[in-house]
Scaffold this active site. Structure first.
Site, PDB file in Angstrom:
ATOM      1  N   ARG A 166       0.846  -1.192   0.000  1.00 47.14           N
ATOM      2  CA  ARG A 166       0.000   0.000   0.000  1.00 47.14           C
ATOM      3  C   ARG A 166       0.879   1.239   0.000  1.00 47.14           C
ATOM      4  NH1 ARG A 166      -0.486   4.716   2.106  1.00 47.14           N
ATOM      5  NH2 ARG A 166      -0.176   3.816   4.185  1.00 47.14           N
ATOM      6  N   ASP A 167       1.579   1.528   1.074  1.00 48.14           N
ATOM      7  CA  ASP A 167       2.478   2.687   1.062  1.00 48.14           C
ATOM      8  C   ASP A 167       3.565   2.486   0.011  1.00 48.14           C
ATOM      9  OD1 ASP A 167       3.927   5.046   1.845  1.00 48.14           O
ATOM     10  OD2 ASP A 167       3.141   4.805   3.861  1.00 48.14           O
TER      11      ASP A 167
ATOM     12  N   TYR B 145       4.298  16.029   3.293  1.00 47.41           N
ATOM     13  CA  TYR B 145       3.677  14.718   3.053  1.00 47.41           C
ATOM     14  C   TYR B 145       4.568  13.887   2.135  1.00 47.41           C
ATOM     15  CZ  TYR B 145      -0.554  11.766   2.497  1.00 47.41           C
ATOM     16  OH  TYR B 145      -1.484  10.762   2.522  1.00 47.41           O
TER      17      TYR B 145
ATOM     18  N   SER C 214       3.440  11.008   8.581  1.00 48.26           N
ATOM     19  CA  SER C 214       3.408  11.012   7.112  1.00 48.26           C
ATOM     20  C   SER C 214       4.574  11.775   6.499  1.00 48.26           C
ATOM     21  CB  SER C 214       2.101  11.635   6.612  1.00 48.26           C
ATOM     22  OG  SER C 214       0.994  11.137   7.301  1.00 48.26           O
TER      23      SER C 214
ATOM     24  N   HIS D   5       3.046   4.558  12.675  1.00 52.91           N
ATOM     25  CA  HIS D   5       3.369   4.481  11.244  1.00 52.91           C
ATOM     26  C   HIS D   5       4.466   5.504  10.994  1.00 52.91           C
ATOM     27  CE1 HIS D   5       2.423   3.992   6.872  1.00 52.91           C
ATOM     28  NE2 HIS D   5       2.841   5.257   6.820  1.00 52.91           N
TER      29      HIS D   5
ATOM     30  N   HIS E 195       3.508   4.011  -3.616  1.00 58.09           N
ATOM     31  CA  HIS E 195       4.006   5.339  -3.975  1.00 58.09           C
ATOM     32  C   HIS E 195       5.384   5.258  -4.633  1.00 58.09           C
ATOM     33  CE1 HIS E 195       0.785   7.553  -2.046  1.00 58.09           C
ATOM     34  NE2 HIS E 195       0.978   6.905  -0.911  1.00 58.09           N
TER      35      HIS E 195
END
Length: 342
Positions: free
Chosen positions: A16-17, A290, A170, A199, A20
């Site tokens: 998921r992350d 971000y 983030s 996270h 990117h």
């Protein structure tokens, strides 16, 4: 620190992350290979979605090679022990998307909002609980508000039904004392039955250290990814984190060697841009930007002949947050005008 007799809950975010890092282009075969390796190595959950969550595939965030449901179904059909998780950002994903993800095999959902906007998560958290999902609140850009204010946002998510609330760095901008203060604040107001999670992003090279500090201050769940595969300089590298806590004598339930092999043999070869701390990714942590802005900012810098570092510093000065990717070009154009006028 979390009781050494208790197992650390390891939530992998490579699928998921990590999206990117490769512009959301995992093939289904790669997703299956990564999920199988993680499952065999012993992680508790595997998060699967477009990098920006369910329905994130778009012009603004980047189109995925496959749909969320295709990725989720492929992983759910592969794992034997780990649970499949997914991510939803209210305003991007809907409860209808959540139901479809559940039907495809997701059993955990993290409902993500900016750190001061927990109130927009109420509908989605409530619906996830109706579905019987393990429901997690995910407070992004947690460096942008105070520990006490963050704790009140966590309390809101808890009141909506969240069973766990995450401190989400983030921007990779939190220091170790910042992490400690935030977990102390959350633990002071949340019900003892409500878990907490960390996270981390590695933009200041603190992903592993911050995750360990979180454990020292009562954190229950840790996000990490193979090779740190994620936005910016990546997340806490899973294989490194597990090796570090293994040396501390903490119970993690994973095979360290299998994680290292999966990181090096399966994930690292997929990186088209190295996931590491460098001039551009360090700028994210330094400016508090971000992390998923990285690739968008580099594209704008190349198009307009500007420094990606300078654009990121300006984005940080303007306190841009997730969802404002369209402003990257605006900032670049403003900088271009200023340069031409000088």
């Amino acid at each position: 620190m979390t009781d050494q007799t208790n197992k650390i809950y390891l939530s992998d975010v490579t699928l998921r992350d990590g999206m990117h890092a490769i512009r959301h282009q995992y093939s289904l075969d790669s997703a299956v290979a990564i999920a199988r390796a993680l499952d065999d190595a012993g992680v508790d959950s595997i998060e699967v979605a477009h990098g920006d969550g369910l329905s994130g595939s778009s012009f603004n965030y980047g189109f995925g090679a496959h749909t969320d449901l295709q990725w989720i179904e492929a992983v759910a059909g592969t794992v034997k022990r780990a649970q499949v998780a997914t991510l939803l950002l209210p305003g991007i994903g809907t409860v209808h998307d959540l139901r479809a993800a559940y039907d495809a095999g997701a059993r955990i959902v993290r409902i993500a909002t900016h750190c001061t906007e927990a109130d927009i998560s109420k509908q989605h958290i409530a619906y996830a609980r109706e579905l019987g999902m393990d429901t997690v609140g995910f407070l992004m850009m947690s460096h942008m508000t105070s520990p006490d204010a963050l704790a009140q946002q966590a309390k809101l998510m808890e009141s909506y039904g969240a069973q766990c609330v995450y401190v989400v760095d983030s921007g990779g901008a939190l220091g170790m004392r910042d992490v400690a203060a935030r977990f102390d604040a959350l633990k002071a107001v949340l019900d003892p039955a409500t878990q907490t999670g960390m996270h981390a992003h590695h933009n200041l090279s603190l992903g592993v250290a911050n995750s360990i500090v979180a454990l020292e201050h009562g954190c229950d769940r840790i996000d990490a990814s193979l090779t740190g595969m994620g936005a910016g300089a990546g997340n806490a590298p899973l294989e490194v984190f597990v090796a570090a806590v293994d040396r501390l004598g903490l119970h993690h339930g994973c095979d360290v060697k299998q994680l290292i092999d999966a990181a090096e043999d399966i994930v690292r070869p997929l990186q088209e841009r190295p996931v590491r701390v460098d001039r551009e990714t360090l700028a994210l942590g330094y400016a508090g930007v971000y992390s998923s802005f990285l690739r968008h900012t580099e594209a704008a810098a190349a198009k307009y002949g500007l420094s990606a570092f300078d654009i990121m510093v300006e984005l940080g000065r303007r306190r841009m947050v997730g969802g404002q990717e369209d402003m990257i070009v605006d900032v670049a154009l403003d900088m271009l005008k200023a340069r031409e006028a000088a």
